[in-house]
Design an enzyme around this catalytic site. Structure first.
Site, PDB file in Angstrom:
ATOM      1  N   ARG A  93     -43.582   8.690  54.016  1.00  0.00           N
ATOM      2  CA  ARG A  93     -42.576   8.235  52.872  1.00  0.00           C
ATOM      3  C   ARG A  93     -43.393   7.232  51.647  1.00  0.00           C
ATOM      4  O   ARG A  93     -44.457   6.872  52.002  1.00  0.00           O
ATOM      5  CB  ARG A  93     -42.264   6.869  54.081  1.00  0.00           C
ATOM      6  CG  ARG A  93     -40.634   5.747  53.187  1.00  0.00           C
ATOM      7  CD  ARG A  93     -40.582   4.978  53.967  1.00  0.00           C
ATOM      8  NE  ARG A  93     -40.014   3.785  52.607  1.00  0.00           N
ATOM      9  CZ  ARG A  93     -39.285   2.774  53.288  1.00  0.00           C
ATOM     10  NH1 ARG A  93     -39.212   2.595  54.745  1.00  0.00           N
ATOM     11  NH2 ARG A  93     -38.382   2.017  52.542  1.00  0.00           N
ATOM     12  N   SER A 127     -47.609   6.855  46.177  1.00  0.00           N
ATOM     13  CA  SER A 127     -49.051   8.542  46.454  1.00  0.00           C
ATOM     14  C   SER A 127     -50.061   7.007  47.159  1.00  0.00           C
ATOM     15  O   SER A 127     -51.175   8.085  47.638  1.00  0.00           O
ATOM     16  CB  SER A 127     -49.208   8.604  44.947  1.00  0.00           C
ATOM     17  OG  SER A 127     -49.065   9.086  44.178  1.00  0.00           O
ATOM     18  N   ARG A 128     -49.786   6.235  47.996  1.00  0.00           N
ATOM     19  CA  ARG A 128     -50.740   6.457  48.726  1.00  0.00           C
ATOM     20  C   ARG A 128     -51.818   5.485  48.077  1.00  0.00           C
ATOM     21  O   ARG A 128     -53.225   4.724  48.816  1.00  0.00           O
ATOM     22  CB  ARG A 128     -51.765   7.254  50.104  1.00  0.00           C
ATOM     23  CG  ARG A 128     -50.614   7.897  50.721  1.00  0.00           C
ATOM     24  CD  ARG A 128     -49.757   6.781  51.865  1.00  0.00           C
ATOM     25  NE  ARG A 128     -48.927   7.874  52.820  1.00  0.00           N
ATOM     26  CZ  ARG A 128     -47.751   7.576  52.869  1.00  0.00           C
ATOM     27  NH1 ARG A 128     -46.843   7.005  51.130  1.00  0.00           N
ATOM     28  NH2 ARG A 128     -47.078   8.263  53.705  1.00  0.00           N
ATOM     29  N   LEU A 129     -51.101   4.870  46.959  1.00  0.00           N
ATOM     30  CA  LEU A 129     -52.930   3.529  46.424  1.00  0.00           C
ATOM     31  C   LEU A 129     -51.959   2.734  46.161  1.00  0.00           C
ATOM     32  O   LEU A 129     -51.780   2.015  45.503  1.00  0.00           O
ATOM     33  CB  LEU A 129     -53.141   4.542  44.621  1.00  0.00           C
ATOM     34  CG  LEU A 129     -52.961   5.774  44.282  1.00  0.00           C
ATOM     35  CD1 LEU A 129     -53.291   6.124  43.041  1.00  0.00           C
ATOM     36  CD2 LEU A 129     -54.759   6.083  44.911  1.00  0.00           C
TER      37      LEU A 129
END
Length: 213
Positions: free
Chosen positions: A9, A190-192
Site C-alpha cells: 500500500r 514510495s516508502r520514503l
C-alpha cells in the site's frame, strides 16, 4: 492466488516536518492522539507491548493504554503473567501504536515501573464487575486444565464476592513506561516515510532528529 510479496500500500495522506512538531514529545503525542480520537479509529488505545527476559528473549502482545502524561504511558495487567515476570527481571519495554487510518506509528522505548497502589485501586474499581472477577479468576499465562476450569473459577468467585467487597487482587495492577526514546512515523509515498525521533538527554531535555526511512 496473489503472492504475499505483492501485497503493498502506498502512503500519501500526510507529512511530518520539523517545522510542524512540538519541542515536547508528550505534547506531540497528545496532538496525534487527539487526531486519532477524532478519526474514530477502532480501539485507538491498542498498542503492542514488547518485553524481554533477563537473557534477552523477546516477547510481544497487544495491551491497552489506560493513561498517559509526562511521567509515562500506563497499562494494567497481572503481575504474575509472562510479561509481569519479564518486567520484574528486565524493567525495560517498548510500545508501538499503529494507526492505519492515519498512516501513522508511534514507537516508545523506556524504563518500566509499577504505578502506585492507589492508582491501581482506582482503575480496578472503575472496571466492569466481570472484568474485576476475571482479574481474580485468571492465573494469566499459566497452564490451566480446560475452559471449564476457568468458568468454574469465575462462578466460585461470583458467589464469594456476592457477600464480600470486590477489591483489587494484590497480583494485579498497573505499569508505567517512562520513555527515553519516542519516534513519530508518518507514512509517505514510495516508502520514503517521515520519521522524527525524540531522545531524552541527561538534563531532561529532548534531542530531536530525523531518521532515514
Amino acid at each position: 492466488m496473489s503472492s504475499i510479496a505483492d501485497i503493498r500500500r502506498d502512503y500519501s495522506l500526510k507529512t511530518l516536518n520539523e517545522t510542524e512538531i512540538t519541542e515536547n514529545p508528550f505534547q506531540q503525542f497528545a496532538d496525534w492522539w487527539q487526531q486519532a480520537i477524532e478519526s474514530e479509529i477502532d480501539e485507538v488505545n491498542a498498542m503492542t507491548l514488547a518485553t524481554a527476559s533477563l537473557e534477552g528473549v523477546p516477547s510481544a502482545r497487544i495491551v491497552l493504554l489506560k493513561g498517559y502524561d509526562e511521567n509515562g504511558f500506563v497499562f494494567y495487567t497481572n503481575y504474575e503473567s509472562a510479561k509481569g515476570q519479564e518486567l520484574a527481571e528486565n524493567p525495560r519495554a517498548s510500545l508501538l501504536f499503529f494507526w492505519r487510518e492515519l498512516e501513522r506509528q508511534v514507537r516508545i522505548t523506556g524504563l518500566v515501573e509499577k504505578v502506585s497502589s492507589t492508582e491501581s485501586d482506582d482503575y480496578f474499581l472503575s472496571r466492569p464487575t466481570g472484568s474485576q472477577i476475571g482479574a481474580w479468576a485468571s492465573p494469566q499465562s499459566h497452564v490451566i486444565e480446560n475452559r471449564s476450569w476457568l468458568e468454574n473459577k469465575v462462578k466460585e468467585l461470583e458467589t464469594k464476592f456476592s457477600t464480600e467487597p470486590l477489591t483489587r487482587p494484590s497480583h494485579w495492577g498497573g505499569y508505567r513506561v517512562k520513555p527515553v526514546i519516542i519516534e513519530f512515523w508518518q507514512g509517505r509515498s514510495s516508502r520514503l516515510h517521515d520519521r522524527i525521533q525524540y531522545t531524552l538527554q541527561e538534563n531532561n531535555s529532548w534531542k530531536i532528529e530525523r531518521l532515514a526511512p
